[in-house]
Design a protein around this motif. Structure first.
Motif, PDB file in Angstrom:
ATOM      1  N   ASP A 126       0.827  -1.206   0.000  1.00 31.34           N
ATOM      2  CA  ASP A 126       0.000   0.000   0.000  1.00 31.34           C
ATOM      3  C   ASP A 126       0.865   1.261   0.000  1.00 31.34           C
ATOM      4  O   ASP A 126       0.705   2.155   0.826  1.00 31.34           O
ATOM      5  CB  ASP A 126      -0.937   0.011   1.213  1.00 31.34           C
ATOM      6  CG  ASP A 126      -1.998   1.119   1.113  1.00 31.34           C
ATOM      7  OD1 ASP A 126      -2.293   1.536  -0.028  1.00 31.34           O
ATOM      8  OD2 ASP A 126      -2.498   1.563   2.167  1.00 31.34           O
ATOM      9  N   ARG A 127       1.809   1.318  -0.968  1.00 28.44           N
ATOM     10  CA  ARG A 127       2.710   2.474  -1.032  1.00 28.44           C
ATOM     11  C   ARG A 127       3.345   2.577  -2.416  1.00 28.44           C
ATOM     12  O   ARG A 127       3.486   1.585  -3.134  1.00 28.44           O
ATOM     13  CB  ARG A 127       3.816   2.358   0.021  1.00 28.44           C
ATOM     14  CG  ARG A 127       4.705   1.126  -0.149  1.00 28.44           C
ATOM     15  CD  ARG A 127       5.806   1.070   0.890  1.00 28.44           C
ATOM     16  NE  ARG A 127       6.741   2.158   0.715  1.00 28.44           N
ATOM     17  CZ  ARG A 127       7.727   2.427   1.570  1.00 28.44           C
ATOM     18  NH1 ARG A 127       7.886   1.701   2.648  1.00 28.44           N
ATOM     19  NH2 ARG A 127       8.548   3.426   1.330  1.00 28.44           N
ATOM     20  N   PHE A 128       3.723   3.836  -2.768  1.00 22.49           N
ATOM     21  CA  PHE A 128       4.562   4.032  -3.941  1.00 22.49           C
ATOM     22  C   PHE A 128       5.957   3.507  -3.624  1.00 22.49           C
ATOM     23  O   PHE A 128       6.417   3.563  -2.471  1.00 22.49           O
ATOM     24  CB  PHE A 128       4.646   5.520  -4.306  1.00 22.49           C
ATOM     25  CG  PHE A 128       3.419   6.045  -4.997  1.00 22.49           C
ATOM     26  CD1 PHE A 128       3.212   5.795  -6.342  1.00 22.49           C
ATOM     27  CD2 PHE A 128       2.479   6.786  -4.296  1.00 22.49           C
ATOM     28  CE1 PHE A 128       2.089   6.283  -6.997  1.00 22.49           C
ATOM     29  CE2 PHE A 128       1.350   7.282  -4.927  1.00 22.49           C
ATOM     30  CZ  PHE A 128       1.146   7.025  -6.284  1.00 22.49           C
ATOM     31  N   LEU A 129       6.639   3.014  -4.653  1.00 20.12           N
ATOM     32  CA  LEU A 129       7.960   2.433  -4.458  1.00 20.12           C
ATOM     33  C   LEU A 129       9.036   3.314  -5.098  1.00 20.12           C
ATOM     34  O   LEU A 129       9.019   3.512  -6.321  1.00 20.12           O
ATOM     35  CB  LEU A 129       8.031   1.042  -5.080  1.00 20.12           C
ATOM     36  CG  LEU A 129       7.065   0.001  -4.518  1.00 20.12           C
ATOM     37  CD1 LEU A 129       7.186  -1.296  -5.314  1.00 20.12           C
ATOM     38  CD2 LEU A 129       7.328  -0.252  -3.041  1.00 20.12           C
ATOM     39  N   PRO A 130       9.974   3.873  -4.318  1.00 18.79           N
ATOM     40  CA  PRO A 130      11.123   4.561  -4.908  1.00 18.79           C
ATOM     41  C   PRO A 130      11.904   3.605  -5.803  1.00 18.79           C
ATOM     42  O   PRO A 130      11.766   2.375  -5.688  1.00 18.79           O
ATOM     43  CB  PRO A 130      11.954   4.984  -3.681  1.00 18.79           C
ATOM     44  CG  PRO A 130      10.995   4.959  -2.539  1.00 18.79           C
ATOM     45  CD  PRO A 130      10.016   3.864  -2.846  1.00 18.79           C
ATOM     46  N   ASP A 131      12.747   4.166  -6.674  1.00 16.62           N
ATOM     47  CA  ASP A 131      13.396   3.341  -7.701  1.00 16.62           C
ATOM     48  C   ASP A 131      14.142   2.132  -7.139  1.00 16.62           C
ATOM     49  O   ASP A 131      14.075   1.045  -7.693  1.00 16.62           O
ATOM     50  CB  ASP A 131      14.317   4.193  -8.589  1.00 16.62           C
ATOM     51  CG  ASP A 131      15.219   5.136  -7.799  1.00 16.62           C
ATOM     52  OD1 ASP A 131      15.433   4.889  -6.593  1.00 16.62           O
ATOM     53  OD2 ASP A 131      15.692   6.125  -8.388  1.00 16.62           O
ATOM     54  N   ARG A 132      14.855   2.300  -6.031  1.00 12.25           N
ATOM     55  CA  ARG A 132      15.646   1.180  -5.508  1.00 12.25           C
ATOM     56  C   ARG A 132      14.813   0.138  -4.766  1.00 12.25           C
ATOM     57  O   ARG A 132      15.332  -0.883  -4.338  1.00 12.25           O
ATOM     58  CB  ARG A 132      16.761   1.700  -4.592  1.00 12.25           C
ATOM     59  CG  ARG A 132      17.843   2.458  -5.343  1.00 12.25           C
ATOM     60  CD  ARG A 132      19.080   2.594  -4.508  1.00 12.25           C
ATOM     61  NE  ARG A 132      20.111   3.380  -5.159  1.00 12.25           N
ATOM     62  CZ  ARG A 132      21.361   3.454  -4.732  1.00 12.25           C
ATOM     63  NH1 ARG A 132      21.724   2.801  -3.655  1.00 12.25           N
ATOM     64  NH2 ARG A 132      22.247   4.187  -5.364  1.00 12.25           N
ATOM     65  N   TYR A 133      13.513   0.415  -4.592  1.00 14.17           N
ATOM     66  CA  TYR A 133      12.628  -0.581  -3.999  1.00 14.17           C
ATOM     67  C   TYR A 133      12.101  -1.545  -5.058  1.00 14.17           C
ATOM     68  O   TYR A 133      11.364  -2.476  -4.747  1.00 14.17           O
ATOM     69  CB  TYR A 133      11.436   0.101  -3.322  1.00 14.17           C
ATOM     70  CG  TYR A 133      11.694   0.570  -1.911  1.00 14.17           C
ATOM     71  CD1 TYR A 133      12.743   1.430  -1.618  1.00 14.17           C
ATOM     72  CD2 TYR A 133      10.875   0.178  -0.861  1.00 14.17           C
ATOM     73  CE1 TYR A 133      12.966   1.884  -0.340  1.00 14.17           C
ATOM     74  CE2 TYR A 133      11.084   0.625   0.431  1.00 14.17           C
ATOM     75  CZ  TYR A 133      12.139   1.478   0.685  1.00 14.17           C
ATOM     76  OH  TYR A 133      12.350   1.921   1.969  1.00 14.17           O
TER      77      TYR A 133
END
Length: 234
Positions: free
Chosen positions: A129-136
Motif C-alpha cells: 500500500d505504497r509508492f515504491l522509490p526506484d531502488r525498492y
C-alpha cells in the motif's frame, strides 16, 4: 589560496569496510599536504543519512530510519577519530542546517525554471500500500537482461526508470508492483545538453572512462530526471 576539499559522504546503513575507508583516505592526504604548505584548507564531509538503502535497512530491522543512521553515524565518527582523519567539519544530512541549505538550493532551481513539476507513472505496490522509490524495485534490465535495480543497471551502466524493468518485483514483499500517477519535480537536464557537450570537449585531466561514459550519455541525449521520490525519509 583557499583550498576546499569535499570528501565522499558514506551511507549510514552499514559499517565501514576497508574499501570504503580507502576511498575516503585521499581527501585526508590532500588536506594534510596543503596545510603543510601553509594554505587555508576547509575539509568537510559527513554521513549520508537519507535515501532508499537506509529505509530498506530500517524496514528489515523493524525500526525507524533514525535508529539506523544514529548507529552508523556515531560508529563512523568514532572510526575516523581513531584513524586520525583531519576533517574540519564532519556532519550529517539530517542536520537542520543541511535541510535548510538543500531547500534553499531546491527553491533557487525552481525559481530559475531548472526544476518543474509533472504527473508521472510510478511503481505502486498494492500489498505494501505504497509508492515504491526506484531502488525498492528490482527486475531485469531492458537493455542487457541482467538483474538490475530501478535506478540503473550496474552491468551495462544504463540509467533506468523502474517501469522499464522486466519481471518487476517489490524489494519489500516480492510482490508484482503496478503503476499509478504521482506528482514529482524533474531536473531539466536536456536544457544543458549543449553546454555539457562543450564542457566535456574541453575536459582536462579527466580519466578516459569518465570522458567516454559522459560522451556516451550525451550522444544518447540527456533525459530529464526526477529530483523527488515518494519516500518519507529524506
Amino acid at each position: 589560496m583557499s583550498i576546499f576539499i569535499g570528501g565522499a559522504w558514506p551511507y549510514a546503513n552499514g559499517s565501514l569496510h576497508l574499501g570504503r575507508v580507502a576511498s575516503l583516505l585521499p581527501g585526508d592526504v590532500i588536506a594534510r599536504y596543503f596545510r603543510l604548505k601553509g594554505e587555508e584548507v576547509l575539509y568537510v564531509s559527513g554521513s549520508d543519512c537519507h535515501g532508499t538503502p537506509i529505509s530498506i535497512q530500517a524496514n528489515k530491522e523493524g525500526v525507524s530510519p533514525k535508529v539506523i543512521t544514529d548507529r552508523y553515524h556515531n560508529e563512523f565518527v568514532d572510526c575516523f577519530h581513531k584513524m586520525g582523519f583531519s576533517y574540519d567539519l564532519y556532519t550529517r544530512t539530517d542536520h537542520p542546517f543541511h535541510h535548510e541549505v538543500v531547500q534553499e538550493i531546491f527553491n533557487q532551481l525552481l525559481d530559475h525554471g531548472v526544476l518543474y513539476k509533472k504527473a508521472v507513472e510510478q511503481t505502486y505496490c498494492n500489498d505494501c500500500d505504497r509508492f515504491l522509490p526506484d531502488r525498492y524495485v528490482e527486475g531485469n534490465c531492458p537493455h542487457c537482461d541482467s538483474a538490475a535495480r530501478g535506478d540503473q543497471c550496474d552491468v551495462c551502466s544504463a540509467l533506468l526508470d523502474p517501469l522499464e524493468l522486466h519481471n518487476r518485483s517489490c524489494k519489500l514483499c516480492n510482490g508484482s508492483p503496478l503503476s499509478r500517477l504521482s506528482d514529482h519535480y524533474f531536473l531539466s537536464l536536456l536544457k544543458f545538453q549543449n553546454k555539457l557537450e562543450n564542457f566535456v570537449d574541453q575536459a582536462d585531466g579527466w580519466r578516459e572512462n569518465a570522458i567516454g561514459l559522459s560522451r556516451r550519455y550525451l550522444r544518447e541525449g540527456l533525459q530529464d530526471r526526477a529530483a523527488t521520490r515518494d519516500l518519507d525519509w529524506g
